[in-house]
Design an enzyme around this catalytic site. Structure first.
Site, PDB file in Angstrom:
ATOM      1  N   VAL A  16     -36.458  56.041  -1.997  1.00 16.08           N
ATOM      2  CA  VAL A  16     -36.858  57.214  -0.773  1.00 16.08           C
ATOM      3  C   VAL A  16     -36.093  57.239   0.906  1.00 16.08           C
ATOM      4  O   VAL A  16     -35.675  57.613   1.313  1.00 16.08           O
ATOM      5  CB  VAL A  16     -37.627  58.796  -1.116  1.00 16.08           C
ATOM      6  CG1 VAL A  16     -37.478  59.632  -0.500  1.00 16.08           C
ATOM      7  CG2 VAL A  16     -37.848  58.874  -2.650  1.00 16.08           C
ATOM      8  N   ARG A 101     -48.201  70.189  -1.095  1.00 17.58           N
ATOM      9  CA  ARG A 101     -47.351  71.385  -1.627  1.00 17.58           C
ATOM     10  C   ARG A 101     -47.937  72.610  -1.958  1.00 17.58           C
ATOM     11  O   ARG A 101     -47.512  73.288  -1.003  1.00 17.58           O
ATOM     12  CB  ARG A 101     -46.025  70.439  -2.518  1.00 17.58           C
ATOM     13  CG  ARG A 101     -45.225  69.993  -2.678  1.00 17.58           C
ATOM     14  CD  ARG A 101     -44.432  69.221  -4.092  1.00 17.58           C
ATOM     15  NE  ARG A 101     -44.094  68.441  -3.240  1.00 17.58           N
ATOM     16  CZ  ARG A 101     -43.707  67.239  -4.249  1.00 17.58           C
ATOM     17  NH1 ARG A 101     -43.975  66.775  -5.566  1.00 17.58           N
ATOM     18  NH2 ARG A 101     -43.040  65.533  -4.144  1.00 17.58           N
ATOM     19  N   CYS A 130     -38.660  66.478  -6.596  1.00 15.52           N
ATOM     20  CA  CYS A 130     -37.231  66.299  -6.540  1.00 15.52           C
ATOM     21  C   CYS A 130     -36.662  67.520  -7.608  1.00 15.52           C
ATOM     22  O   CYS A 130     -35.883  68.312  -7.200  1.00 15.52           O
ATOM     23  CB  CYS A 130     -36.713  65.181  -6.890  1.00 15.52           C
ATOM     24  SG  CYS A 130     -37.654  64.699  -8.040  1.00 15.52           S
ATOM     25  N   GLN A 157     -34.535  64.069 -16.383  1.00 14.22           N
ATOM     26  CA  GLN A 157     -34.749  62.725 -15.077  1.00 14.22           C
ATOM     27  C   GLN A 157     -34.677  61.255 -15.057  1.00 14.22           C
ATOM     28  O   GLN A 157     -35.256  60.618 -15.730  1.00 14.22           O
ATOM     29  CB  GLN A 157     -36.386  63.178 -14.631  1.00 14.22           C
ATOM     30  CG  GLN A 157     -36.374  64.806 -14.381  1.00 14.22           C
ATOM     31  CD  GLN A 157     -38.103  65.198 -13.691  1.00 14.22           C
ATOM     32  OE1 GLN A 157     -38.806  66.175 -14.417  1.00 14.22           O
ATOM     33  NE2 GLN A 157     -37.868  64.607 -13.219  1.00 14.22           N
ATOM     34  N   GLY A 161     -36.744  57.972  -9.567  1.00 16.46           N
ATOM     35  CA  GLY A 161     -36.948  59.559  -9.639  1.00 16.46           C
ATOM     36  C   GLY A 161     -39.518  58.629 -10.086  1.00 16.46           C
ATOM     37  O   GLY A 161     -39.511  59.215  -8.672  1.00 16.46           O
ATOM     38  N   LYS A 214     -46.063  71.014 -11.828  1.00 18.23           N
ATOM     39  CA  LYS A 214     -45.288  70.941 -10.231  1.00 18.23           C
ATOM     40  C   LYS A 214     -44.176  72.279  -9.924  1.00 18.23           C
ATOM     41  O   LYS A 214     -43.607  72.852  -9.345  1.00 18.23           O
ATOM     42  CB  LYS A 214     -45.104  69.582  -9.672  1.00 18.23           C
ATOM     43  CG  LYS A 214     -46.567  68.870  -9.308  1.00 18.23           C
ATOM     44  CD  LYS A 214     -45.431  67.189  -8.888  1.00 18.23           C
ATOM     45  CE  LYS A 214     -46.471  66.072  -9.170  1.00 18.23           C
ATOM     46  NZ  LYS A 214     -45.869  65.027  -9.051  1.00 18.23           N
ATOM     47  N   ARG A 236     -37.966  62.224 -18.791  1.00 14.55           N
ATOM     48  CA  ARG A 236     -37.917  60.299 -18.412  1.00 14.55           C
ATOM     49  C   ARG A 236     -36.318  60.455 -19.324  1.00 14.55           C
ATOM     50  O   ARG A 236     -36.412  59.797 -20.796  1.00 14.55           O
ATOM     51  CB  ARG A 236     -38.295  59.922 -18.320  1.00 14.55           C
ATOM     52  CG  ARG A 236     -38.156  58.431 -17.208  1.00 14.55           C
ATOM     53  CD  ARG A 236     -37.660  59.175 -16.057  1.00 14.55           C
ATOM     54  NE  ARG A 236     -39.468  59.289 -14.676  1.00 14.55           N
ATOM     55  CZ  ARG A 236     -39.289  60.079 -13.862  1.00 14.55           C
ATOM     56  NH1 ARG A 236     -37.958  60.050 -13.588  1.00 14.55           N
ATOM     57  NH2 ARG A 236     -40.439  60.159 -12.882  1.00 14.55           N
ATOM     58  N   HIS A 243     -30.889  63.769 -11.526  1.00 14.62           N
ATOM     59  CA  HIS A 243     -32.246  64.638 -12.373  1.00 14.62           C
ATOM     60  C   HIS A 243     -30.957  65.671 -12.479  1.00 14.62           C
ATOM     61  O   HIS A 243     -29.697  66.217 -12.403  1.00 14.62           O
ATOM     62  CB  HIS A 243     -33.030  65.387 -11.960  1.00 14.62           C
ATOM     63  CG  HIS A 243     -34.034  63.887 -11.150  1.00 14.62           C
ATOM     64  ND1 HIS A 243     -34.108  62.635 -11.669  1.00 14.62           N
ATOM     65  CD2 HIS A 243     -34.980  64.343 -10.878  1.00 14.62           C
ATOM     66  CE1 HIS A 243     -34.858  61.689 -11.264  1.00 14.62           C
ATOM     67  NE2 HIS A 243     -36.267  63.604 -10.706  1.00 14.62           N
ATOM     68  N   ASN A 316     -31.504  62.875  -7.103  1.00 13.55           N
ATOM     69  CA  ASN A 316     -32.364  62.887  -6.931  1.00 13.55           C
ATOM     70  C   ASN A 316     -33.504  62.533  -5.927  1.00 13.55           C
ATOM     71  O   ASN A 316     -33.900  62.939  -4.933  1.00 13.55           O
ATOM     72  CB  ASN A 316     -33.184  63.096  -8.254  1.00 13.55           C
ATOM     73  CG  ASN A 316     -32.950  61.342  -8.299  1.00 13.55           C
ATOM     74  OD1 ASN A 316     -32.339  61.066  -9.219  1.00 13.55           O
ATOM     75  ND2 ASN A 316     -33.960  60.721  -8.484  1.00 13.55           N
TER      76      ASN A 316
HETATM   77  N1  LIG Z   1     -38.039  58.553  -5.893  1.00  7.81           N
HETATM   78  C1  LIG Z   1     -37.754  60.251  -5.456  1.00  7.81           C
HETATM   79  O1  LIG Z   1     -36.642  60.612  -6.223  1.00  7.81           O
HETATM   80  C2  LIG Z   1     -38.923  61.623  -5.233  1.00  7.81           C
HETATM   81  C3  LIG Z   1     -38.535  62.736  -4.887  1.00  7.81           C
HETATM   82  C4  LIG Z   1     -39.372  63.376  -4.596  1.00  7.81           C
HETATM   83  C5  LIG Z   1     -40.393  62.921  -4.019  1.00  7.81           C
HETATM   84  N2  LIG Z   1     -41.023  61.366  -3.878  1.00  7.81           N
HETATM   85  C6  LIG Z   1     -41.941  60.945  -3.545  1.00  7.81           C
HETATM   86  O2  LIG Z   1     -41.522  59.994  -1.853  1.00  7.81           O
HETATM   87  C7  LIG Z   1     -42.512  58.908  -2.669  1.00  7.81           C
HETATM   88  C8  LIG Z   1     -42.051  57.145  -2.607  1.00  7.81           C
HETATM   89  O3  LIG Z   1     -41.251  57.584  -3.358  1.00  7.81           O
HETATM   90  P1  LIG Z   1     -40.384  56.147  -3.199  1.00  7.81           P
HETATM   91  O4  LIG Z   1     -38.984  56.780  -4.909  1.00  7.81           O
HETATM   92  O5  LIG Z   1     -39.563  56.060  -2.681  1.00  7.81           O
HETATM   93  O6  LIG Z   1     -41.219  55.286  -4.181  1.00  7.81           O
HETATM   94  P2  LIG Z   1     -41.040  53.237  -3.786  1.00  7.81           P
HETATM   95  O7  LIG Z   1     -39.496  53.109  -4.284  1.00  7.81           O
HETATM   96  O8  LIG Z   1     -41.975  53.321  -5.040  1.00  7.81           O
HETATM   97  O9  LIG Z   1     -41.761  52.996  -2.759  1.00  7.81           O
HETATM   98  C9  LIG Z   1     -43.322  53.317  -1.995  1.00  7.81           C
HETATM   99  C10 LIG Z   1     -42.707  53.040  -0.708  1.00  7.81           C
HETATM  100  O10 LIG Z   1     -44.378  52.853  -0.239  1.00  7.81           O
HETATM  101  C11 LIG Z   1     -44.221  52.504   0.799  1.00  7.81           C
HETATM  102  N3  LIG Z   1     -45.978  51.951   0.183  1.00  7.81           N
HETATM  103  C12 LIG Z   1     -46.639  52.437  -0.967  1.00  7.81           C
HETATM  104  N4  LIG Z   1     -47.885  51.926  -0.549  1.00  7.81           N
HETATM  105  C13 LIG Z   1     -47.912  51.708   0.456  1.00  7.81           C
HETATM  106  C14 LIG Z   1     -48.985  51.792   1.575  1.00  7.81           C
HETATM  107  N5  LIG Z   1     -50.333  50.822   1.478  1.00  7.81           N
HETATM  108  N6  LIG Z   1     -48.778  51.811   3.210  1.00  7.81           N
HETATM  109  C15 LIG Z   1     -47.450  51.948   3.389  1.00  7.81           C
HETATM  110  N7  LIG Z   1     -46.501  51.558   2.696  1.00  7.81           N
HETATM  111  C16 LIG Z   1     -46.957  52.106   0.881  1.00  7.81           C
HETATM  112  C17 LIG Z   1     -43.634  51.101  -0.162  1.00  7.81           C
HETATM  113  O11 LIG Z   1     -43.900  50.266   0.993  1.00  7.81           O
HETATM  114  P3  LIG Z   1     -43.830  48.304   0.101  1.00  7.81           P
HETATM  115  O12 LIG Z   1     -42.814  47.576   0.425  1.00  7.81           O
HETATM  116  O13 LIG Z   1     -44.347  47.863   1.109  1.00  7.81           O
HETATM  117  O14 LIG Z   1     -44.597  48.179  -1.294  1.00  7.81           O
HETATM  118  C18 LIG Z   1     -42.263  51.679  -0.381  1.00  7.81           C
HETATM  119  O15 LIG Z   1     -41.641  51.607   1.130  1.00  7.81           O
HETATM  120  C19 LIG Z   1     -43.652  59.299  -3.888  1.00  7.81           C
HETATM  121  O16 LIG Z   1     -44.274  60.343  -2.812  1.00  7.81           O
HETATM  122  C20 LIG Z   1     -42.299  60.033  -4.324  1.00  7.81           C
HETATM  123  O17 LIG Z   1     -43.746  60.845  -5.226  1.00  7.81           O
HETATM  124  C21 LIG Z   1     -39.800  61.056  -4.947  1.00  7.81           C
END
Ligand SMILES: NC(=O)c1ccc[n+]([C@@H]2O[C@H](COP(=O)([O-])OP(=O)(O)OC[C@H]3O[C@@H](n4cnc5c(N)ncnc54)[C@H](OP(=O)(O)O)[C@@H]3O)[C@@H](O)[C@H]2O)c1
Length: 338
Positions: A16, A101, A130, A157, A161, A214, A236, A243, A316
């Site tokens: 994201v 939320r 999402c 999905q 996600g 949710k 999934r 999605h 998404n």
């Molecule tokens: N993917 C979707 O479609 C989607 C949709 C809606 C909401 N979200 C929400 O958005 C958030 C991120 O999702 P994502 O899909 O982007 O996950 P992701 O690809 O796993 O990325 C996670 C991010 O968070 C960082 N992070 C993890 N632990 C951390 C810490 N201790 N301190 C600082 N940064 C940290 C990671 O940094 P590093 O590189 O250092 O590990 C990375 O930049 C989640 O809350 C998720 O529920 C996601």
């Protein structure tokens, strides 16, 4: 960089977060200083933004000094710990996680649906899940004409996600399968390649998953209708981005299929893709990298009174996450709410 707002993206290296950087650039968001923040794992990595190299900073309580807009996308635990600190330092937080939320007093906003909810924010604005965002963009225009009484939703999905690691797992499993190797499972409890998993989030004592609740609870909050009955099954699927949702909408009064098509063809953020003769209906592969929510397969539900069936697809990572968050930030600026 031009003079503009000081922005921080927390989780900038994630699926994201990277989309957020892309969208800030694409939409020429008025960025002054941009801080890209992640964990110690990514500290020092370089990310590109508007032709510049930005060094990833490690998240700390000092990260928010001088930051006006903080876009959080690093999971609920990080949001719970650091969002209040950012607000104390004077930032307005748009949070992608589920941390706030359902908190009363925290607006849960989809700009096409409930922009007015932003007005009384206390520093934190929640970005919905999402699967919720694309649903409400598509059904709210119908709800405005005649109240929706009940929704039955099945989701399909994409692995993005779950984040970056899940996208890698699907890619790896496809290669392992092609080579006849053992399929390794780390992110999901089952193989996701060539499979479906009806399990998103933790199971709850009532048999639903967190994701299913949710979807129901956030939809009712955004559409400000506690009486709406909502049930969902979230699945999934081995799709990288996009999605999809099969939705049965039971309305207070009858709307004909042409009426529904007319309403949706004018709805903000919606693109109608519905011509079965031409095999035209929304597909995740085509919705990927697009901003809109695509709706098709519109037909009367023969099994209930005043029922309509819809097929709703969106990217998404964009409308379901990064784009919606940035639209919220744009609205905060436009309405002088920073
Ligand atoms: N993917 C979707 O479609 C989607 C949709 C809606 C909401 N979200 C929400 O958005 C958030 C991120 O999702 P994502 O899909 O982007 O996950 P992701 O690809 O796993 O990325 C996670 C991010 O968070 C960082 N992070 C993890 N632990 C951390 C810490 N201790 N301190 C600082 N940064 C940290 C990671 O940094 P590093 O590189 O250092 O590990 C990375 O930049 C989640 O809350 C998720 O529920 C996601």
């Amino acid at each position: 960089m031009s003079k503009g707002y000081n922005v921080a993206v927390v989780g900038a290296t994630g699926a994201v977060g990277e989309e957020m950087l892309r969208i800030l650039e694409e939409r020429s968001f008025s960025v002054g200083n941009l801080r890209v923040i992640a964990s110690e794992r990514s500290e020092g990595r370089v990310l590109r933004f508007c032709g510049e190299n930005l060094k990833v900073e490690r998240l700390s309580s000092a990260s928010f000094r001088g930051v006006e807009i903080a876009l959080f996308s690093a999971g609920a635990q990080i949001s719970k710990e650091f969002s209040p600190q950012a607000v104390k330092k004077g930032s307005v937080v748009v949070d992608n996680s589920s941390a706030f939320r359902m908190e009363s007093g925290v607006p849960l906003v989809v700009p096409e649906v409930n922009p007015d909810a932003l007005e009384n924010h206390q520093g934190i604005i929640a970005n919905p899940n999402c699967s919720t965002i694309q649903l409400v963009v598509a059904i709210n225009p119908l709800h405005q004409i005649t109240r929706i009484k009940r929704l039955i939703i099945s989701t399909y999905q994409a692995v993005s996600g779950t984040g970056r690691e899940a996208m890698e797992e699907l890619k790896d499993q496809i290669q392992q399968w092609l080579k006849g190797e053992e399929i390794k499972k780390e992110v999901y409890p089952h193989q996701i390649a060539f499979n479906l998993i009806p399990h998103i989030g933790q199971f709850l004592p009532n048999g639903y998953t967190e994701e299913e609740l949710k979807l129901a609870n956030e939809t009712k909050k955004i559409m400000e209708d506690d009486r709406m009955a909502v049930t969902a099954t979230c699945v999934r699927v081995p799709v990288f981005i996009g999605h999809s949702e099969a939705v049965t909408v039971e309305m207070g009064k009858e709307l004909s299929v042409p009426q529904v098509k007319r309403i949706l063809s004018r709805a903000p953020g919606v693109i109608l893709q519905d011509n079965i003769d031409d095999h035209l209906y929304p597909l995740p592969l085509e919705a990927a990298e697009k901003d809109e929510v695509f709706v098709g397969r519109i037909r009367k539900d023969k099994s209930i009174k005043n029922g309509i069936n819809l097929w709703i697809v969106a990217d998404n990572l964009r409308k379901g996450a990064a784009l919606n968050a940035i639209q919220i930030a744009e609205l905060l600026i436009k309405e002088n709410l920073l």
